[in-house]
Design a protein around this motif. Structure first.
Motif, PDB file in Angstrom:
ATOM      1  N   GLY A   2       0.768  -1.404   0.199  1.00 16.90           N
ATOM      2  CA  GLY A   2       0.165  -0.545   0.228  1.00 16.90           C
ATOM      3  C   GLY A   2       0.809   1.414  -0.472  1.00 16.90           C
ATOM      4  O   GLY A   2       1.011   2.428  -0.716  1.00 16.90           O
ATOM      5  N   LEU A   3       2.498   1.412   0.792  1.00 16.34           N
ATOM      6  CA  LEU A   3       3.032   2.414   0.642  1.00 16.34           C
ATOM      7  C   LEU A   3       3.633   2.635  -0.050  1.00 16.34           C
ATOM      8  O   LEU A   3       3.725   4.096  -0.890  1.00 16.34           O
ATOM      9  CB  LEU A   3       3.974   1.969   1.779  1.00 16.34           C
ATOM     10  CG  LEU A   3       3.639   2.682   3.188  1.00 16.34           C
ATOM     11  CD1 LEU A   3       4.546   1.719   4.402  1.00 16.34           C
ATOM     12  CD2 LEU A   3       2.806   4.470   3.730  1.00 16.34           C
ATOM     13  N   ALA A   4       3.921   1.310  -0.903  1.00 18.54           N
ATOM     14  CA  ALA A   4       4.406   1.749  -2.268  1.00 18.54           C
ATOM     15  C   ALA A   4       3.426   2.380  -3.640  1.00 18.54           C
ATOM     16  O   ALA A   4       3.874   3.196  -4.482  1.00 18.54           O
ATOM     17  CB  ALA A   4       4.980   0.096  -3.376  1.00 18.54           C
ATOM     18  N   VAL A   5       2.169   2.038  -3.500  1.00 17.24           N
ATOM     19  CA  VAL A   5       0.958   2.207  -4.305  1.00 17.24           C
ATOM     20  C   VAL A   5       1.059   4.375  -3.154  1.00 17.24           C
ATOM     21  O   VAL A   5       0.839   5.360  -4.879  1.00 17.24           O
ATOM     22  CB  VAL A   5      -0.548   2.166  -4.276  1.00 17.24           C
ATOM     23  CG1 VAL A   5      -1.321   2.916  -5.206  1.00 17.24           C
ATOM     24  CG2 VAL A   5       0.264   0.859  -4.455  1.00 17.24           C
ATOM     25  N   THR A   6       0.847   4.092  -1.826  1.00 21.31           N
ATOM     26  CA  THR A   6       0.221   5.799  -2.220  1.00 21.31           C
ATOM     27  C   THR A   6       1.362   7.100  -2.230  1.00 21.31           C
ATOM     28  O   THR A   6       1.344   7.915  -3.030  1.00 21.31           O
ATOM     29  CB  THR A   6      -0.438   6.563  -0.664  1.00 21.31           C
ATOM     30  OG1 THR A   6       0.501   5.395  -0.270  1.00 21.31           O
ATOM     31  CG2 THR A   6      -1.419   5.873  -0.894  1.00 21.31           C
ATOM     32  N   THR A   7       2.639   6.256  -2.923  1.00 18.86           N
ATOM     33  CA  THR A   7       3.578   7.290  -2.853  1.00 18.86           C
ATOM     34  C   THR A   7       3.744   7.792  -4.124  1.00 18.86           C
ATOM     35  O   THR A   7       4.025   8.073  -4.324  1.00 18.86           O
ATOM     36  CB  THR A   7       5.293   6.700  -2.048  1.00 18.86           C
ATOM     37  OG1 THR A   7       4.860   6.044  -0.112  1.00 18.86           O
ATOM     38  CG2 THR A   7       6.838   6.853  -3.246  1.00 18.86           C
ATOM     39  N   LEU A   8       3.313   6.579  -4.974  1.00 17.24           N
ATOM     40  CA  LEU A   8       3.793   6.904  -6.475  1.00 17.24           C
ATOM     41  C   LEU A   8       2.371   7.622  -6.991  1.00 17.24           C
ATOM     42  O   LEU A   8       2.674   8.685  -7.448  1.00 17.24           O
ATOM     43  CB  LEU A   8       2.808   5.130  -7.194  1.00 17.24           C
ATOM     44  CG  LEU A   8       3.638   4.652  -8.834  1.00 17.24           C
ATOM     45  CD1 LEU A   8       4.524   5.664  -8.378  1.00 17.24           C
ATOM     46  CD2 LEU A   8       2.308   3.820  -9.435  1.00 17.24           C
ATOM     47  N   LEU A   9       1.062   8.127  -6.036  1.00 18.39           N
ATOM     48  CA  LEU A   9       0.122   8.503  -5.879  1.00 18.39           C
ATOM     49  C   LEU A   9       0.522  10.189  -5.255  1.00 18.39           C
ATOM     50  O   LEU A   9      -0.471  11.168  -5.742  1.00 18.39           O
ATOM     51  CB  LEU A   9      -0.682   7.875  -5.814  1.00 18.39           C
ATOM     52  CG  LEU A   9      -1.809   6.653  -5.944  1.00 18.39           C
ATOM     53  CD1 LEU A   9      -3.280   6.635  -5.374  1.00 18.39           C
ATOM     54  CD2 LEU A   9      -1.541   7.041  -7.447  1.00 18.39           C
ATOM     55  N   GLY A  10       1.877  10.176  -5.116  1.00 20.98           N
ATOM     56  CA  GLY A  10       2.391  10.977  -4.626  1.00 20.98           C
ATOM     57  C   GLY A  10       1.123  12.052  -3.319  1.00 20.98           C
ATOM     58  O   GLY A  10       1.316  12.934  -2.806  1.00 20.98           O
ATOM     59  N   ARG A  11       0.884  11.196  -2.505  1.00 20.26           N
ATOM     60  CA  ARG A  11       0.231  11.448  -1.176  1.00 20.26           C
ATOM     61  C   ARG A  11       0.556  10.512  -0.213  1.00 20.26           C
ATOM     62  O   ARG A  11       1.305   9.040  -0.055  1.00 20.26           O
ATOM     63  CB  ARG A  11      -1.066  11.760  -1.310  1.00 20.26           C
ATOM     64  CG  ARG A  11      -2.208  10.279  -1.773  1.00 20.26           C
ATOM     65  CD  ARG A  11      -3.449  10.879  -1.840  1.00 20.26           C
ATOM     66  NE  ARG A  11      -3.849   9.892  -2.205  1.00 20.26           N
ATOM     67  CZ  ARG A  11      -4.779   9.307  -3.503  1.00 20.26           C
ATOM     68  NH1 ARG A  11      -4.082  10.620  -4.242  1.00 20.26           N
ATOM     69  NH2 ARG A  11      -5.273   8.533  -3.809  1.00 20.26           N
ATOM     70  N   PRO A  12       0.388  10.779   1.227  1.00 20.16           N
ATOM     71  CA  PRO A  12       0.329  10.000   2.114  1.00 20.16           C
ATOM     72  C   PRO A  12      -0.776   8.823   2.417  1.00 20.16           C
ATOM     73  O   PRO A  12      -2.029   9.643   1.597  1.00 20.16           O
ATOM     74  CB  PRO A  12       0.274  11.119   3.561  1.00 20.16           C
ATOM     75  CG  PRO A  12      -0.178  11.707   3.563  1.00 20.16           C
ATOM     76  CD  PRO A  12       0.409  12.374   1.491  1.00 20.16           C
ATOM     77  N   SER A  13      -0.652   7.499   3.268  1.00 17.46           N
ATOM     78  CA  SER A  13      -1.800   7.007   2.536  1.00 17.46           C
ATOM     79  C   SER A  13      -2.851   6.792   3.783  1.00 17.46           C
ATOM     80  O   SER A  13      -2.587   7.627   5.327  1.00 17.46           O
ATOM     81  CB  SER A  13      -1.302   5.576   3.519  1.00 17.46           C
ATOM     82  OG  SER A  13      -2.572   4.187   4.151  1.00 17.46           O
TER      83      SER A  13
END
Length: 315
Positions: free
Chosen positions: A293-304
């Motif tokens: 999940g952190l990999a995805v939200t990092t890719l989206l440019g925002r915190p989880s």
């Protein structure tokens, strides 16, 4: 320094299921409303990491028109990437809105399907450009054809607990649609709180109405949004009502692009934390799911937005 926080203490509650299925929707429902383009390779990697974390079903993508949802325009490439990785495509359903979507999904080699309908008239017209029962009939045709092609089909019912245009939705209205999907051949029907207005008593009433209409509890799932902070409370109500499958999106990403008041899905990490504390088995590694999940939200440019992630990985 406070001691390192691990998993929650386990305390079984009588009457709850011993084991439930967490059905992961982040790669499809989670990403569909995102404006930031996510590369195909990143989507495939996300799905593989979630599968490796122990999630038994990870919905992969949707064969909707690219004009409607540009983020999922690479649906054939995502399916091809999963096949190239040697994954069992039956564990990665794809959403199909109509016959054309089914054609594209079958051409791409999809191994399992999902269809969706609305419990309300207005949302059916706005989302599917059909009358409510026209949409149900279209989903029935897709389901029947998918079964003939040897593809298991899951059904979704949207706007189960409330509609932003029509207001409260009668449980009996939901039950009619859910039963129609079951009769068409869907192996499971997921009841969606699209705008997050459900509360625990409401969940119990809807589940009871659907079961009374002839849909077995073991073939029901709940798809809950956390718009009003009720998602986990509603999961607990679902557990008490005998539901054993819950949809969730890693990192809490996603929402319905056709319902302005719909915010993020229930975060997979938050669901896993609560189920672990209740002693309900899922077979999913929370830490591995959190990393995905952190990999995805990092890719989206925002915190989880997941509260568990915020607590355990504050930086």
């Amino acid at each position: 320094m406070p001691p390192e926080v691990g998993l929650p203490s386990r305390h079984r509650v009588p009457g709850l299921p011993e084991r439930v299925t967490v059905y992961e929707v982040g790669a499809r429902d989670g990403l569909q409303a995102e404006a930031v383009p996510v590369p195909t390779a990143a989507k495939v990697r996300m799905i593989r990491e979630l599968l490796a974390a122990g999630l038994p079903m990870v919905e992969a993508t949707s064969f909707v028109s690219p004009r409607w949802i540009p983020q999922l325009a690479d649906a054939p490439e995502v399916v091809a990437g999963l096949a190239e990785a040697g994954l069992d495509l039956a564990r990665h359903p794809v959403l199909v809105p109509n016959d054309r979507g089914l054609d594209r999904a079958l051409e791409a080699g999809a191994g399992a399907l999902a269809v969706f309908v609305s419990a309300t008239e207005t949302f059916a017209r706005r989302n599917l450009n059909m009358e409510r029962w026209e949409a149900v009939e279209a989903a029935q045709k897709v389901t029947e054809r998918g079964a003939l092609e040897g593809r298991p089909v899951r059904g979704y019912v949207s706007m189960v607990f409330g509609d932003p245009w029509e207001g409260p939705v009668a449980p009996g209205q939901v039950a009619e649609v859910a039963r129609a999907l079951l009769d068409a051949g869907c192996y499971e029907v997921s009841l969606g709180d699209t705008i997050g207005v459900g509360t625990p008593g409401h969940v119990g009433a809807v589940v009871d109405a659907v079961v009374a209409a002839g849909v077995p509890r073991e073939r029901l799932a709940l798809h809950l949004h956390d718009t009003y902070g009720q998602a986990l409370a509603n999961v607990y109500a679902g557990l008490l009502a005998g539901v054993e499958t819950f949809d969730a999106s890693v990192g809490g990403i996603g929402g319905c692009p056709y319902a302005g008041s719909a915010t993020g899905n229930l975060a997979t990490e938050d669901l896993l934390w609560m189920l672990t504390g209740l002693g309900v088995e899922t077979g999913v590694d929370l830490d591995a799911a959190m990393r995905a999940g952190l990999a995805v939200t990092t890719l989206l440019g925002r915190p989880s937005p997941s509260r568990v992630v915020q607590a355990l990985r504050p930086n």
